[in-house]
Design a protein around this motif. Sequence first.
Motif, PDB file in Angstrom:
ATOM      1  N   GLU A 123      30.778  47.901  47.265  1.00 42.16           N
ATOM      2  CA  GLU A 123      31.691  47.829  46.273  1.00 42.16           C
ATOM      3  C   GLU A 123      32.272  49.441  46.796  1.00 42.16           C
ATOM      4  O   GLU A 123      32.383  50.347  46.126  1.00 42.16           O
ATOM      5  CB  GLU A 123      30.856  48.217  45.024  1.00 42.16           C
ATOM      6  CG  GLU A 123      30.155  46.662  44.392  1.00 42.16           C
ATOM      7  CD  GLU A 123      30.608  46.620  42.993  1.00 42.16           C
ATOM      8  OE1 GLU A 123      31.732  46.803  42.015  1.00 42.16           O
ATOM      9  OE2 GLU A 123      29.616  45.321  42.539  1.00 42.16           O
ATOM     10  N   ALA A 126      36.135  44.888  46.233  1.00 45.85           N
ATOM     11  CA  ALA A 126      36.862  43.813  45.283  1.00 45.85           C
ATOM     12  C   ALA A 126      38.331  44.356  45.513  1.00 45.85           C
ATOM     13  O   ALA A 126      39.206  43.513  45.884  1.00 45.85           O
ATOM     14  CB  ALA A 126      37.269  43.889  43.867  1.00 45.85           C
ATOM     15  N   THR A 127      39.050  45.489  46.278  1.00 47.36           N
ATOM     16  CA  THR A 127      40.023  46.204  46.511  1.00 47.36           C
ATOM     17  C   THR A 127      40.433  46.406  47.608  1.00 47.36           C
ATOM     18  O   THR A 127      39.974  46.688  48.116  1.00 47.36           O
ATOM     19  CB  THR A 127      40.629  46.329  45.232  1.00 47.36           C
ATOM     20  OG1 THR A 127      39.800  47.874  44.654  1.00 47.36           O
ATOM     21  CG2 THR A 127      40.767  46.459  44.110  1.00 47.36           C
ATOM     22  N   ALA A 167      36.619  40.321  48.298  1.00 48.46           N
ATOM     23  CA  ALA A 167      36.445  39.113  47.752  1.00 48.46           C
ATOM     24  C   ALA A 167      35.937  39.992  46.204  1.00 48.46           C
ATOM     25  O   ALA A 167      35.154  40.886  46.350  1.00 48.46           O
ATOM     26  CB  ALA A 167      35.701  38.807  47.813  1.00 48.46           C
ATOM     27  N   LYS A 168      36.907  39.336  45.126  1.00 49.86           N
ATOM     28  CA  LYS A 168      35.895  39.892  43.966  1.00 49.86           C
ATOM     29  C   LYS A 168      35.114  39.441  42.765  1.00 49.86           C
ATOM     30  O   LYS A 168      33.870  38.771  44.093  1.00 49.86           O
ATOM     31  CB  LYS A 168      37.610  39.119  42.989  1.00 49.86           C
ATOM     32  CG  LYS A 168      37.127  37.725  42.808  1.00 49.86           C
ATOM     33  CD  LYS A 168      37.936  37.086  41.906  1.00 49.86           C
ATOM     34  CE  LYS A 168      37.784  35.559  41.056  1.00 49.86           C
ATOM     35  NZ  LYS A 168      38.779  34.689  42.276  1.00 49.86           N
ATOM     36  N   THR A 169      34.820  40.138  42.507  1.00 53.93           N
ATOM     37  CA  THR A 169      32.845  39.674  41.810  1.00 53.93           C
ATOM     38  C   THR A 169      32.986  38.971  41.120  1.00 53.93           C
ATOM     39  O   THR A 169      33.877  38.009  41.490  1.00 53.93           O
ATOM     40  CB  THR A 169      33.041  40.771  40.091  1.00 53.93           C
ATOM     41  OG1 THR A 169      33.675  42.860  40.568  1.00 53.93           O
ATOM     42  CG2 THR A 169      31.765  41.278  39.537  1.00 53.93           C
ATOM     43  N   VAL A 200      44.550  39.646  47.304  1.00 59.19           N
ATOM     44  CA  VAL A 200      44.022  40.834  47.394  1.00 59.19           C
ATOM     45  C   VAL A 200      45.181  41.903  46.773  1.00 59.19           C
ATOM     46  O   VAL A 200      46.040  42.055  46.978  1.00 59.19           O
ATOM     47  CB  VAL A 200      44.260  41.379  48.806  1.00 59.19           C
ATOM     48  CG1 VAL A 200      43.298  42.571  48.906  1.00 59.19           C
ATOM     49  CG2 VAL A 200      43.102  40.628  49.516  1.00 59.19           C
ATOM     50  N   ASP A 201      43.953  42.825  45.784  1.00 59.30           N
ATOM     51  CA  ASP A 201      44.874  43.315  45.437  1.00 59.30           C
ATOM     52  C   ASP A 201      44.779  44.942  45.814  1.00 59.30           C
ATOM     53  O   ASP A 201      43.978  45.505  46.846  1.00 59.30           O
ATOM     54  CB  ASP A 201      44.266  43.816  43.800  1.00 59.30           C
ATOM     55  CG  ASP A 201      44.676  42.665  43.188  1.00 59.30           C
ATOM     56  OD1 ASP A 201      45.076  42.458  43.289  1.00 59.30           O
ATOM     57  OD2 ASP A 201      43.167  42.729  41.687  1.00 59.30           O
ATOM     58  N   ASN A 211      39.855  37.815  54.120  1.00 61.67           N
ATOM     59  CA  ASN A 211      39.940  37.972  52.111  1.00 61.67           C
ATOM     60  C   ASN A 211      39.581  36.122  51.423  1.00 61.67           C
ATOM     61  O   ASN A 211      39.803  36.068  52.144  1.00 61.67           O
ATOM     62  CB  ASN A 211      41.626  38.455  52.678  1.00 61.67           C
ATOM     63  CG  ASN A 211      41.590  39.593  53.098  1.00 61.67           C
ATOM     64  OD1 ASN A 211      40.973  40.258  53.703  1.00 61.67           O
ATOM     65  ND2 ASN A 211      43.457  39.707  53.439  1.00 61.67           N
ATOM     66  N   SER A 267      31.207  36.728  43.185  1.00 62.34           N
ATOM     67  CA  SER A 267      31.512  35.804  45.131  1.00 62.34           C
ATOM     68  C   SER A 267      30.492  35.803  45.927  1.00 62.34           C
ATOM     69  O   SER A 267      30.718  34.915  46.685  1.00 62.34           O
ATOM     70  CB  SER A 267      33.154  36.140  45.310  1.00 62.34           C
ATOM     71  OG  SER A 267      33.291  37.006  46.137  1.00 62.34           O
TER      72      SER A 267
END
Length: 237
Positions: free
Chosen positions: A179, A210-211, A69-71, A235-236, A231, A73
């Motif tokens: 991270e 995050a990725t 999950a992105k920053t 998702v990158d 997820n 969140s």
Amino acid sequence: GLSAESYRRQHEISVTGDNVPQPFSSFQVTGFPSEILREVQHAGFSAPTPIQAQSWPIALQGRDIVAIAKTGSGKTLGYLIPGFIHLKQRRNNPRLGPTVLVLAPTRELATQIQDEAVKFGRSSKISCTCLYGGAPKGPQLKDLDRGVDVVVATPGRLNDILEMRKISLHQVSYLVLDEADRMLDMGFEPQIRKIVKEVPSRRQTLMYTATWPKEVRRIAADLLVNPAQVNIGNVDE
Ligand code: ADP
Ligand code: MG
């Protein structure tokens, strides 16, 4: 059930793994101890974030988890609150070493996690310390000597302290890699692997990233056992 599916769809949650439990759509259904619910209320939070809603029930089952999950969140409490509950169940002696270990890439991030752990763990009487480079070791070693339940550390400094034999990780049973993608980008993989060798294999391992590039997948495959994967959004890789 149907409501779990609609909650997931609405919040862009996708899950993989066997028998992933339903998300917690509210704080009331978490079953968290009252002192933790009080802290959450005090912080003014009205509902779990999607990553919390889906990762809390998994983590509370004692299961390994990969969360992407992105920053921003809410990942920190995503692993800290189940970690606090894990601690209450163990009742280990903190003077023999921490029970919860969180690895994070930088001093700044480790300090932010420590602040969140102190704030939300205070009423549960959880002790926590932070180990990072670019600062004298003395005060960090003194905290370890007094005994702590939770250690938040950057891999470089923790590895130094391990080599000095000033910390024992034999009681760690809840290991978090926060991270993870950034830690690998920064070249911490050898230190992470050395640290994990000191942690008993009977443990719960939680990885937040995050990725999801192949380097992170590889270390996840090595360190986690039958994880549930969560997820949020796209998702990158
Ligand atoms: P991430 O690790 O995913 O980048 P953080 O854990 O740092 O995100 O959380 C970002 C911010 O959101 C923090 O200020 C945190 O206190 C806040 N926060 C966490 N959970 C909630 C929630 N359920 N509701 C509102 N704010 C929250
Ligand atoms: Mg974070």
